[in-house]
Enzyme design. Structure first.
Site, short mmCIF file in Angstrom:
data_model
loop_
_atom_site.label_atom_id
_atom_site.label_comp_id
_atom_site.label_asym_id
_atom_site.label_seq_id
_atom_site.Cartn_x
_atom_site.Cartn_y
_atom_site.Cartn_z
N THR A 32 -33.56 -86.11 -32.41
CA THR A 32 -32.82 -85.40 -31.37
C THR A 32 -32.46 -86.35 -30.24
O THR A 32 -33.30 -87.10 -29.77
CB THR A 32 -33.72 -84.26 -30.83
OG1 THR A 32 -33.81 -83.27 -31.84
CG2 THR A 32 -33.15 -83.64 -29.56
N HIS A 175 -35.17 -77.79 -41.79
CA HIS A 175 -36.28 -78.30 -40.97
C HIS A 175 -37.42 -77.27 -41.00
O HIS A 175 -37.36 -76.24 -40.35
CB HIS A 175 -35.77 -78.49 -39.55
CG HIS A 175 -36.67 -79.26 -38.64
ND1 HIS A 175 -37.93 -79.70 -39.00
CD2 HIS A 175 -36.50 -79.69 -37.35
CE1 HIS A 175 -38.48 -80.35 -37.98
NE2 HIS A 175 -37.62 -80.37 -36.98
N ASN A 178 -42.81 -79.79 -37.85
CA ASN A 178 -42.98 -80.04 -36.41
C ASN A 178 -43.08 -78.81 -35.53
O ASN A 178 -42.71 -78.84 -34.35
CB ASN A 178 -41.86 -80.96 -35.90
CG ASN A 178 -41.99 -82.38 -36.47
OD1 ASN A 178 -42.99 -82.68 -37.13
ND2 ASN A 178 -41.02 -83.23 -36.23
N TYR A 180 -41.51 -75.88 -35.55
CA TYR A 180 -40.37 -75.00 -35.28
C TYR A 180 -40.46 -73.77 -36.18
O TYR A 180 -41.45 -73.56 -36.88
CB TYR A 180 -39.06 -75.79 -35.41
CG TYR A 180 -38.94 -76.79 -34.28
CD1 TYR A 180 -38.74 -76.35 -32.98
CD2 TYR A 180 -39.13 -78.15 -34.50
CE1 TYR A 180 -38.69 -77.25 -31.92
CE2 TYR A 180 -39.09 -79.06 -33.44
CZ TYR A 180 -38.87 -78.60 -32.15
OH TYR A 180 -38.83 -79.48 -31.10
N ASN A 232 -49.10 -82.32 -38.52
CA ASN A 232 -48.67 -82.39 -37.12
C ASN A 232 -49.49 -81.42 -36.26
O ASN A 232 -49.64 -80.24 -36.61
CB ASN A 232 -47.18 -82.01 -37.08
CG ASN A 232 -46.74 -81.54 -35.72
OD1 ASN A 232 -46.77 -82.30 -34.76
ND2 ASN A 232 -46.37 -80.28 -35.62
C1 LIG Z 1 -36.46 -89.09 -29.85
C2 LIG Z 1 -36.97 -88.41 -31.09
C3 LIG Z 1 -36.43 -87.19 -31.48
C4 LIG Z 1 -36.84 -86.56 -32.67
N1 LIG Z 1 -36.20 -85.44 -33.10
C5 LIG Z 1 -36.49 -84.92 -34.33
C6 LIG Z 1 -35.69 -83.88 -34.89
O1 LIG Z 1 -34.68 -83.44 -34.33
N2 LIG Z 1 -36.07 -83.39 -36.09
C7 LIG Z 1 -37.17 -83.85 -36.77
O2 LIG Z 1 -37.46 -83.37 -37.86
N3 LIG Z 1 -37.90 -84.86 -36.27
C8 LIG Z 1 -37.58 -85.42 -35.09
N4 LIG Z 1 -38.29 -86.50 -34.62
C9 LIG Z 1 -39.35 -87.07 -35.46
C10 LIG Z 1 -38.82 -88.22 -36.33
O3 LIG Z 1 -37.91 -87.77 -37.32
C11 LIG Z 1 -39.97 -88.95 -37.04
O4 LIG Z 1 -40.64 -88.06 -37.92
C12 LIG Z 1 -40.95 -89.54 -36.03
O5 LIG Z 1 -40.27 -90.24 -35.02
C13 LIG Z 1 -41.93 -90.48 -36.68
O6 LIG Z 1 -41.26 -91.53 -37.32
P1 LIG Z 1 -41.18 -93.00 -36.64
O7 LIG Z 1 -42.60 -93.45 -36.48
O8 LIG Z 1 -40.42 -93.82 -37.66
O9 LIG Z 1 -40.47 -92.87 -35.35
C14 LIG Z 1 -37.89 -87.14 -33.45
C15 LIG Z 1 -38.44 -88.35 -33.03
C16 LIG Z 1 -37.99 -89.00 -31.89
C17 LIG Z 1 -38.57 -90.33 -31.51
#
Ligand SMILES: Cc1cc2nc3c(=O)[nH]c(=O)nc-3n(C[C@H](O)[C@H](O)[C@H](O)COP(=O)(O)O)c2cc1C
Length: 370
Positions: A32, A175, A178, A180, A232
């Site tokens: 996001t 989705h 997390n 939702y 989570n």
């Molecule tokens: C800024 C930000 C926004 C995120 N928004 C979403 C989202 O819209 N939908 C979702 O399923 N996960 C979202 N996540 C989670 C990421 O998809 C991912 O699972 C999480 O960052 C862990 O992976 P990473 O360690 O590679 O960052 C978001 C993560 C970040 C950092």
């Protein structure tokens, strides 16, 4: 070098998702970024952002969480996919990504009690959830959804999925992670319903499976995917005994929709994107075993090293969230072991181009990674 030569690591071997051949297994995780306008219409800079991240041909991108309907929202400046204006704006994104030779799925969601109640209030919508349970850091108690409303949500997910395909997306990621709405139905910490949508594992999974049933009927299983996060613990999630519920859900997906594009599962070492300590017994191998050999995307806290290992040993595709924010050419950097840029959290959720489309590419041009 032939594609099947053992000298090419699995992470950089082609793989099939749905009917699409990807050139490698480094995937952009949904993130996001709040760059849609006040009517939840994607802004032009989103096309640039996604095109940059799809610059290596054959990359799979997954969009940020996108609202299925106004009532299913509850945060300003998220993109949506219910109106024609939104569909037209998303076309610019999908065209830009396809021009790069890459693929893009849209992640669709309703927020349930993950919404900001004041945002819903201001628009005349109720703050709702499977059950009337307040978040521990929240100040309002959501209203429990009626059965009729649950059916309307299934229709809204389906409408969003159909619009996604109209907008040119290669597929739709539902989705269910997390904390939702769908995740709130799955887990016993947030679902205390006494009707056919609560209680037993089968009842708690009913909403998720009704959404998948309706979406696959509308757009095809090969264009449908599901994201899950059994571990989570943000938003008061993390039921005590997660495995039986998630094992049941994924077994049902195998039985009923065997050619689903992929499942996308978040590793226990992150909650949302914050690191968390993995507890004994927490791992996703039980889901890999049920789902294999179908496409399995692993996400959460991956590094270059864990990505190679996860692809090599588990056959996974590997999604990156934070690293893809800051490295538009991430697959090239991983393939060539180039230094990685660290992202700036201050601009994750701001609305301009800064910290969004201005992260540098390591090299000019996009050399072949084969
Ligand atoms: C800024 C930000 C926004 C995120 N928004 C979403 C989202 O819209 N939908 C979702 O399923 N996960 C979202 N996540 C989670 C990421 O998809 C991912 O699972 C999480 O960052 C862990 O992976 P990473 O360690 O590679 O960052 C978001 C993560 C970040 C950092």
């Amino acid at each position: 070098m032939s594609e099947s030569s053992p000298a090419v690591p699995k992470l950089f071997q082609p793989t099939l998702v749905g009917k699409y051949v990807l050139s490698h297994r480094v995937v952009q995780s949904p993130v996001t970024r709040f760059r849609a306008d006040d009517e939840h219409v994607p802004k032009d800079l989103m096309a640039t952002y996604y095109a940059q991240r799809g610059s290596v041909p054959g990359t799979l991108l997954i969009t940020e969480g996108t609202m299925i309907s106004p009532a299913g929202g509850g945060m300003d400046n998220l993109p949506g996919i219910w109106s024609n204006k939104q569909v037209e704006a998303w076309k610019r994104v999908t065209n830009a990504v396809h021009k790069q030779g890459s693929r893009i799925f849209i992640q669709i969601f309703a927020l349930g009690r993950g919404a900001v109640p004041e945002v819903l209030d201001a628009q005349g919508f109720d703050y709702v959830a499977p059950s009337a349970i307040k978040l521990s850091d929240g100040d309002k108690t959501p209203r429990s959804l009626t059965t009729k409303e649950i059916k309307e949500y299934v229709d809204a997910y389906t409408n969003a999925a159909v619009n996604g395909i109209r907008a040119g997306f290669d597929g739709v990621e539902i989705h269910a992670a997390n904390g939702y709405l769908i995740d709130q139905f799955l887990q016993d910490v947030s679902n205390k319903r006494m009707d056919e949508y609560g209680g037993s594992i089968a009842n708690r999974c009913r909403f998720a499976l009704e959404v998948v049933e309706s979406v696959t009927k509308a757009i095809g299983a090969h264009r449908t995917a599901v994201r899950l996060s059994p571990w989570n613990d943000t938003k008061d999630m993390r039921m005590a005994d997660a495995k039986p519920t998630f094992a049941y859900l994924v077994s049902q997906l195998v039985d009923r929709y065997s050619d689903l594009a992929y499942i996308h599962v978040i590793e226990p070492r992150v909650s949302s994107y914050m690191p968390r300590e993995v507890q004994p017994g927490e791992d996703n191998d039980f889901l890999r075993e049920i789902w294999r050999p179908r496409p399995f995307i692993s996400a959460g806290g991956h590094t270059r090293e864990t990505a190679f290992e996860s692809a090599e040993h588990d056959g996974d595709l590997v999604a990156f969230g934070r690293l893809f924010i800051a490295n538009p050419d991430l697959p090239v950097r991983i393939a060539k072991n180039l230094p990685l840029t660290k992202g700036n959290r201050e601009t994750y959720y701001t609305q301009g181009p800064e910290g969004y489309i201005d992260y540098p590419f390591a090299e000019t041009g996009f050399p072949s990674i084969q």
